[in-house]
Design a protein around this motif. Structure first.
Motif, PDB file in Angstrom:
ATOM      1  N   MET A   1      -9.324   6.789   3.868  1.00 31.09           N
ATOM      2  CA  MET A   1      -9.377   5.903   2.709  1.00 31.09           C
ATOM      3  C   MET A   1      -7.957   5.477   2.344  1.00 31.09           C
ATOM      4  SD  MET A   1     -11.115   6.645  -1.010  1.00 31.09           S
ATOM      5  CE  MET A   1     -12.630   7.192  -0.219  1.00 31.09           C
ATOM      6  N   TYR A   2      -7.777   4.188   1.994  1.00 31.06           N
ATOM      7  CA  TYR A   2      -6.453   3.653   1.702  1.00 31.06           C
ATOM      8  C   TYR A   2      -6.458   2.862   0.391  1.00 31.06           C
ATOM      9  CZ  TYR A   2      -5.829   4.553   6.704  1.00 31.06           C
ATOM     10  OH  TYR A   2      -5.777   5.137   7.933  1.00 31.06           O
ATOM     11  N   PHE A   3      -5.253   2.742  -0.163  1.00 27.07           N
ATOM     12  CA  PHE A   3      -5.034   1.896  -1.333  1.00 27.07           C
ATOM     13  C   PHE A   3      -3.781   1.077  -1.076  1.00 27.07           C
ATOM     14  CE2 PHE A   3      -7.609   5.382  -2.820  1.00 27.07           C
ATOM     15  CZ  PHE A   3      -8.559   4.746  -3.606  1.00 27.07           C
ATOM     16  N   ILE A   4      -3.825  -0.189  -1.488  1.00 32.41           N
ATOM     17  CA  ILE A   4      -2.688  -1.085  -1.306  1.00 32.41           C
ATOM     18  C   ILE A   4      -2.031  -1.357  -2.656  1.00 32.41           C
ATOM     19  CG2 ILE A   4      -1.995  -3.438  -0.689  1.00 32.41           C
ATOM     20  CD1 ILE A   4      -4.085  -3.438   1.476  1.00 32.41           C
ATOM     21  N   GLY A   5      -0.709  -1.315  -2.672  1.00 29.03           N
ATOM     22  CA  GLY A   5       0.048  -1.677  -3.869  1.00 29.03           C
ATOM     23  C   GLY A   5       0.985  -2.830  -3.573  1.00 29.03           C
ATOM     24  N   TYR A   6       1.035  -3.780  -4.498  1.00 28.74           N
ATOM     25  CA  TYR A   6       1.971  -4.900  -4.403  1.00 28.74           C
ATOM     26  C   TYR A   6       2.929  -4.843  -5.588  1.00 28.74           C
ATOM     27  CZ  TYR A   6      -1.361  -7.030  -1.103  1.00 28.74           C
ATOM     28  OH  TYR A   6      -2.183  -7.286  -0.043  1.00 28.74           O
ATOM     29  N   ASP A   7       4.201  -5.085  -5.319  1.00 28.63           N
ATOM     30  CA  ASP A   7       5.215  -5.168  -6.374  1.00 28.63           C
ATOM     31  C   ASP A   7       5.806  -6.565  -6.338  1.00 28.63           C
ATOM     32  OD1 ASP A   7       7.134  -4.763  -8.278  1.00 28.63           O
ATOM     33  OD2 ASP A   7       8.267  -3.255  -7.169  1.00 28.63           O
ATOM     34  N   ILE A   8       5.487  -7.348  -7.374  1.00 31.11           N
ATOM     35  CA  ILE A   8       5.888  -8.760  -7.417  1.00 31.11           C
ATOM     36  C   ILE A   8       7.232  -8.863  -8.121  1.00 31.11           C
ATOM     37  CG2 ILE A   8       5.133 -11.088  -7.992  1.00 31.11           C
ATOM     38  CD1 ILE A   8       3.181  -9.384  -6.213  1.00 31.11           C
ATOM     39  N   GLY A   9       8.308  -8.836  -7.361  1.00 36.29           N
ATOM     40  CA  GLY A   9       9.646  -8.893  -7.935  1.00 36.29           C
ATOM     41  C   GLY A   9      10.202 -10.300  -7.939  1.00 36.29           C
ATOM     42  N   SER A  10      11.367 -10.459  -8.534  1.00 34.74           N
ATOM     43  CA  SER A  10      12.032 -11.758  -8.522  1.00 34.74           C
ATOM     44  C   SER A  10      12.881 -11.935  -7.270  1.00 34.74           C
ATOM     45  CB  SER A  10      12.891 -11.940  -9.778  1.00 34.74           C
ATOM     46  OG  SER A  10      13.754 -10.835  -9.961  1.00 34.74           O
ATOM     47  N   SER A  11      13.204 -10.824  -6.593  1.00 39.06           N
ATOM     48  CA  SER A  11      13.970 -10.895  -5.351  1.00 39.06           C
ATOM     49  C   SER A  11      13.068 -10.925  -4.126  1.00 39.06           C
ATOM     50  CB  SER A  11      14.931  -9.702  -5.242  1.00 39.06           C
ATOM     51  OG  SER A  11      15.854  -9.691  -6.291  1.00 39.06           O
ATOM     52  N   SER A  12      11.973 -10.160  -4.181  1.00 38.46           N
ATOM     53  CA  SER A  12      11.077 -10.069  -3.034  1.00 38.46           C
ATOM     54  C   SER A  12       9.732  -9.520  -3.480  1.00 38.46           C
ATOM     55  CB  SER A  12      11.679  -9.158  -1.958  1.00 38.46           C
ATOM     56  OG  SER A  12      11.828  -7.829  -2.460  1.00 38.46           O
ATOM     57  N   ILE A  13       8.777  -9.569  -2.568  1.00 41.16           N
ATOM     58  CA  ILE A  13       7.464  -8.967  -2.771  1.00 41.16           C
ATOM     59  C   ILE A  13       7.386  -7.748  -1.859  1.00 41.16           C
ATOM     60  CG2 ILE A  13       4.969  -9.299  -2.677  1.00 41.16           C
ATOM     61  CD1 ILE A  13       6.510 -11.158  -4.664  1.00 41.16           C
ATOM     62  N   LYS A  14       7.028  -6.618  -2.431  1.00 43.76           N
ATOM     63  CA  LYS A  14       6.886  -5.394  -1.636  1.00 43.76           C
ATOM     64  C   LYS A  14       5.420  -4.994  -1.594  1.00 43.76           C
ATOM     65  CE  LYS A  14      11.490  -3.741  -2.866  1.00 43.76           C
ATOM     66  NZ  LYS A  14      12.302  -2.686  -3.549  1.00 43.76           N
ATOM     67  N   ALA A  15       5.023  -4.458  -0.463  1.00 46.50           N
ATOM     68  CA  ALA A  15       3.655  -3.987  -0.293  1.00 46.50           C
ATOM     69  C   ALA A  15       3.696  -2.582   0.292  1.00 46.50           C
ATOM     70  CB  ALA A  15       2.872  -4.915   0.625  1.00 46.50           C
ATOM     71  N   ALA A  16       2.747  -1.754  -0.103  1.00 48.15           N
ATOM     72  CA  ALA A  16       2.667  -0.379   0.402  1.00 48.15           C
ATOM     73  C   ALA A  16       1.216  -0.028   0.672  1.00 48.15           C
ATOM     74  CB  ALA A  16       3.269   0.605  -0.596  1.00 48.15           C
ATOM     75  N   LEU A  17       0.994   0.709   1.746  1.00 51.35           N
ATOM     76  CA  LEU A  17      -0.330   1.215   2.095  1.00 51.35           C
ATOM     77  C   LEU A  17      -0.301   2.724   1.943  1.00 51.35           C
ATOM     78  CD1 LEU A  17      -3.163   0.448   3.278  1.00 51.35           C
ATOM     79  CD2 LEU A  17      -2.207   1.051   5.531  1.00 51.35           C
ATOM     80  N   LEU A  18      -1.120   3.229   1.029  1.00 51.36           N
ATOM     81  CA  LEU A  18      -1.152   4.657   0.717  1.00 51.36           C
ATOM     82  C   LEU A  18      -2.363   5.303   1.367  1.00 51.36           C
ATOM     83  CD1 LEU A  18       0.265   6.817  -1.261  1.00 51.36           C
ATOM     84  CD2 LEU A  18      -1.715   6.392  -2.736  1.00 51.36           C
ATOM     85  N   ASP A  19      -2.123   6.376   2.126  1.00 50.24           N
ATOM     86  CA  ASP A  19      -3.219   7.187   2.650  1.00 50.24           C
ATOM     87  C   ASP A  19      -3.675   8.122   1.540  1.00 50.24           C
ATOM     88  OD1 ASP A  19      -4.163   9.889   3.850  1.00 50.24           O
ATOM     89  OD2 ASP A  19      -4.396   8.461   5.502  1.00 50.24           O
ATOM     90  N   ALA A  20      -4.896   7.949   1.090  1.00 44.32           N
ATOM     91  CA  ALA A  20      -5.367   8.679  -0.088  1.00 44.32           C
ATOM     92  C   ALA A  20      -5.450  10.179   0.147  1.00 44.32           C
ATOM     93  CB  ALA A  20      -6.733   8.144  -0.512  1.00 44.32           C
ATOM     94  N   ASP A  21      -5.782  10.602   1.362  1.00 42.85           N
ATOM     95  CA  ASP A  21      -5.960  12.029   1.620  1.00 42.85           C
ATOM     96  C   ASP A  21      -4.633  12.782   1.618  1.00 42.85           C
ATOM     97  OD1 ASP A  21      -8.710  11.745   1.801  1.00 42.85           O
ATOM     98  OD2 ASP A  21      -8.621  11.285   3.950  1.00 42.85           O
ATOM     99  N   SER A  22      -3.613  12.198   2.243  1.00 45.32           N
ATOM    100  CA  SER A  22      -2.309  12.871   2.308  1.00 45.32           C
ATOM    101  C   SER A  22      -1.430  12.554   1.116  1.00 45.32           C
ATOM    102  CB  SER A  22      -1.576  12.465   3.594  1.00 45.32           C
ATOM    103  OG  SER A  22      -1.208  11.091   3.557  1.00 45.32           O
ATOM    104  N   GLY A  23      -1.752  11.456   0.409  1.00 47.84           N
ATOM    105  CA  GLY A  23      -0.904  11.029  -0.695  1.00 47.84           C
ATOM    106  C   GLY A  23       0.414  10.433  -0.237  1.00 47.84           C
ATOM    107  N   ARG A  24       0.474  10.016   1.012  1.00 51.99           N
ATOM    108  CA  ARG A  24       1.719   9.491   1.574  1.00 51.99           C
ATOM    109  C   ARG A  24       1.595   8.001   1.907  1.00 51.99           C
ATOM    110  NH1 ARG A  24       5.343  13.399   2.736  1.00 51.99           N
ATOM    111  NH2 ARG A  24       4.590  15.547   2.733  1.00 51.99           N
TER     112      ARG A  24
END
Length: 492
Positions: A1-24
């Motif tokens: 299971m995964y969760f995606i996070g987006y950070d909408i900055g003024s310099s750039s857009i960052k995205a992260a994919l989190l593995d829910a089981d490991s928390g990493r």
């Protein structure tokens, strides 16, 4: 299971994919590779095209897939963090009507100051916990006064994160925390401030519907899912401004805990359990992500606009040099930079200076004494001293900060910066392997009901701890005292 996070900055857009089981975090991406442009059509203005954020969200998602192959059906929630205080205006077809007026745009300062006088400091501070200042409500009033043809076509106004959520789900909505950052929220009545809206002659229907910070805020449309390579119906389950989200990402949720950042701007954000305010509105209070009516959790935020941007400006002026080399060279100069002082106030009106825009200043420069190393250190120390000036204001609000948490990124990659911060402020610094996009992904996991707030930080590691050094504290406090004297001269 995964969760995606987006950070909408003024310099750039960052995205992260989190593995829910490991928390990493199993994949992360930043787009574009170079900083996004900020449009400056007039002095003190700062605008960006909201559609460009969406295009970079698309590209960042593609980069995630290139890094780590995952089944889109296993993505169970999306979280959004975003640059605060911006204004996006859309029509009934959800088309952008004008460039977004972003956080470091200073055009509405006088509008906010006039509102502060007209409404009265007693009302503004006790109900809004802030002056209307240069926040979103005042920016909207500027549009109303200066671009009436645009204002008449507005169907909904939103923050940058609200806009991205709308592109994902097709729904225009916002959060209480978001309304508070625009100074639309009355903390005394726990409702939208009708008095402020009436003063600005703003129709409340222009505000988007309220959704919870954690919980289902909408579902991915077929169109957005096709573009992103995800599954239609995937819920958006978390949304917060970049600083509340940064605090959340560092597990800063309880009174007295504090988070700090050193990106384009620098922030110290501490959690308070009271509706407290600064009488001069030099620091600001917003609804924190875990606020409840019976358990007040507000985030008190001090912001220094000229932080990473000051360091990056110096890098551009020098030419071919890397940030690690800059940090290494800065460390060869003594604490206090042999009297050379930098006041990094060159990125718009500074809230901690009561919305004054005094520009950046270099003082005590001696051509026979000071080298490039002195200038490199003086810029980093000047940023730290500016942040500490804000922390002194927070102390006046009975916020007792002895330990701060930060991501191991941006200015906190510099040993000189870390050392100066810990010893000037007399705080312990904890650095973690996280960022805003990862925080948004963890928030999405909470909002989807996969974990609770206590479980959300499984897998996050503390990378290092920096403690004040008694031998250095006196040197830094003396240097800060001299810097304060210089600031007072600039302000008078």
């Amino acid at each position: 299971m995964y969760f995606i996070g987006y950070d909408i900055g003024s310099s750039s857009i960052k995205a992260a994919l989190l593995d829910a089981d490991s928390g990493r975090c199993v994949a992360s991406a930043t787009s574009p590779s170079k900083e996004m442009p900020i449009l400056v059509q007039h002095p003190s203005w700062a605008e960006q095209d909201p559609e460009s954020w969406w295009q970079e969200v698309i590209h960042a998602t593609q980069l995630l897939r290139q890094q780590f192959s995952f089944d889109a059906a296993l993505v169970k929630g999306i979280g959004i963090a975003y640059q605060m205080h911006g204004l996006v205006c859309v029509d009934k077809e959800q088309q952008v009507l004008r460039p977004a007026i972003i956080w470091c745009d200073s055009r509405a300062v006088e509008i906010g100051n006039d509102a502060f006088t007209a409404l009265g400091d007693k009302y503004c501070l006790s109900h809004l916990l802030n002056s209307p200042g240069n926040f979103t409500a005042s920016k909207l009033r500027w549009v109303q006064e200066n671009e009436p043809q645009v204002y008449e076509r507005i169907h909904k106004i939103m923050l940058p994160g609200d806009f991205i959520a709308m592109k994902l789900t097709g729904d225009a909505c916002t959060t209480v925390s978001g309304l508070s950052e625009g100074t639309f929220w009355d903390f005394s009545t726990n409702s939208v401030s009708k008095k402020l809206l009436d003063h600005y002659n703003i129709d409340q229907n222009l505000l988007s519907a309220i959704v919870p910070t954690f919980g289902v805020q909408g579902e991915l449309t077929e169109k957005a899912a096709s573009i992103l390579g995800l599954v239609a119906g995937t819920p958006v389950t978390y949304r917060a401004g970049d600083q509340p989200n940064n605090a959340f990402s560092l597990n800063v949720l309880q009174p007295g805990e504090a988070a700090t950042t050193g990106g384009t701007s620098g922030v110290v954000y501490a959690v308070h359990d009271k509706n407290a305010f600064d009488h001069h509105s030099r620091v600001n209070a917003f609804v924190h992500v875990n606020n409840e009516e019976e358990h007040v959790r507000n985030g008190v935020l001090m912001c220094l606009n000229g932080t990473g941007i000051a360091n990056s400006w110096l890098k551009k002026m020098i030419g071919e040099i890397s940030y690690p080399d800059m940090n290494q060279e800065a460390a060869t100069a003594p604490v206090g930079a042999a009297g050379l002082q930098v006041f990094p106030f060159g990125n718009g009106a500074e809230r901690i200076l009561e919305n004054k825009s005094i520009g950046a200043t270099v003082t005590n420069l001696n051509f026979n004494t000071h080298s490039r190393a002195h200038m490199l250190r003086a810029v980093q120390e000047g940023i730290v001293f500016g942040l500490n000036y804000g922390m002194d204001i927070m102390a006046e609000m009975e916020l007792d900060i002895h330990r701060v948490r930060a991501g191991h990124t941006n200015m906190f990659l510099s040993p000189v910066f870390r050392e100066a911060f810990a010893n000037t402020a007399n705080v312990v610094i904890e650095l973690y392997n996280t960022d805003g996009a990862q925080g948004a992904a963890r928030g999405a996991a909470v909002g989807a009901g996969y974990v609770n707030l206590k479980e959300a930080f499984h897998g996050m590691e503390c990378l290092s701890v920096i403690e004040p050094d008694a031998a250095l504290q006196t040197q830094f406090r003396d240097a800060y005292g001299n810097w304060l004297n210089g600031l007072r001269s600039l302000l008078h």
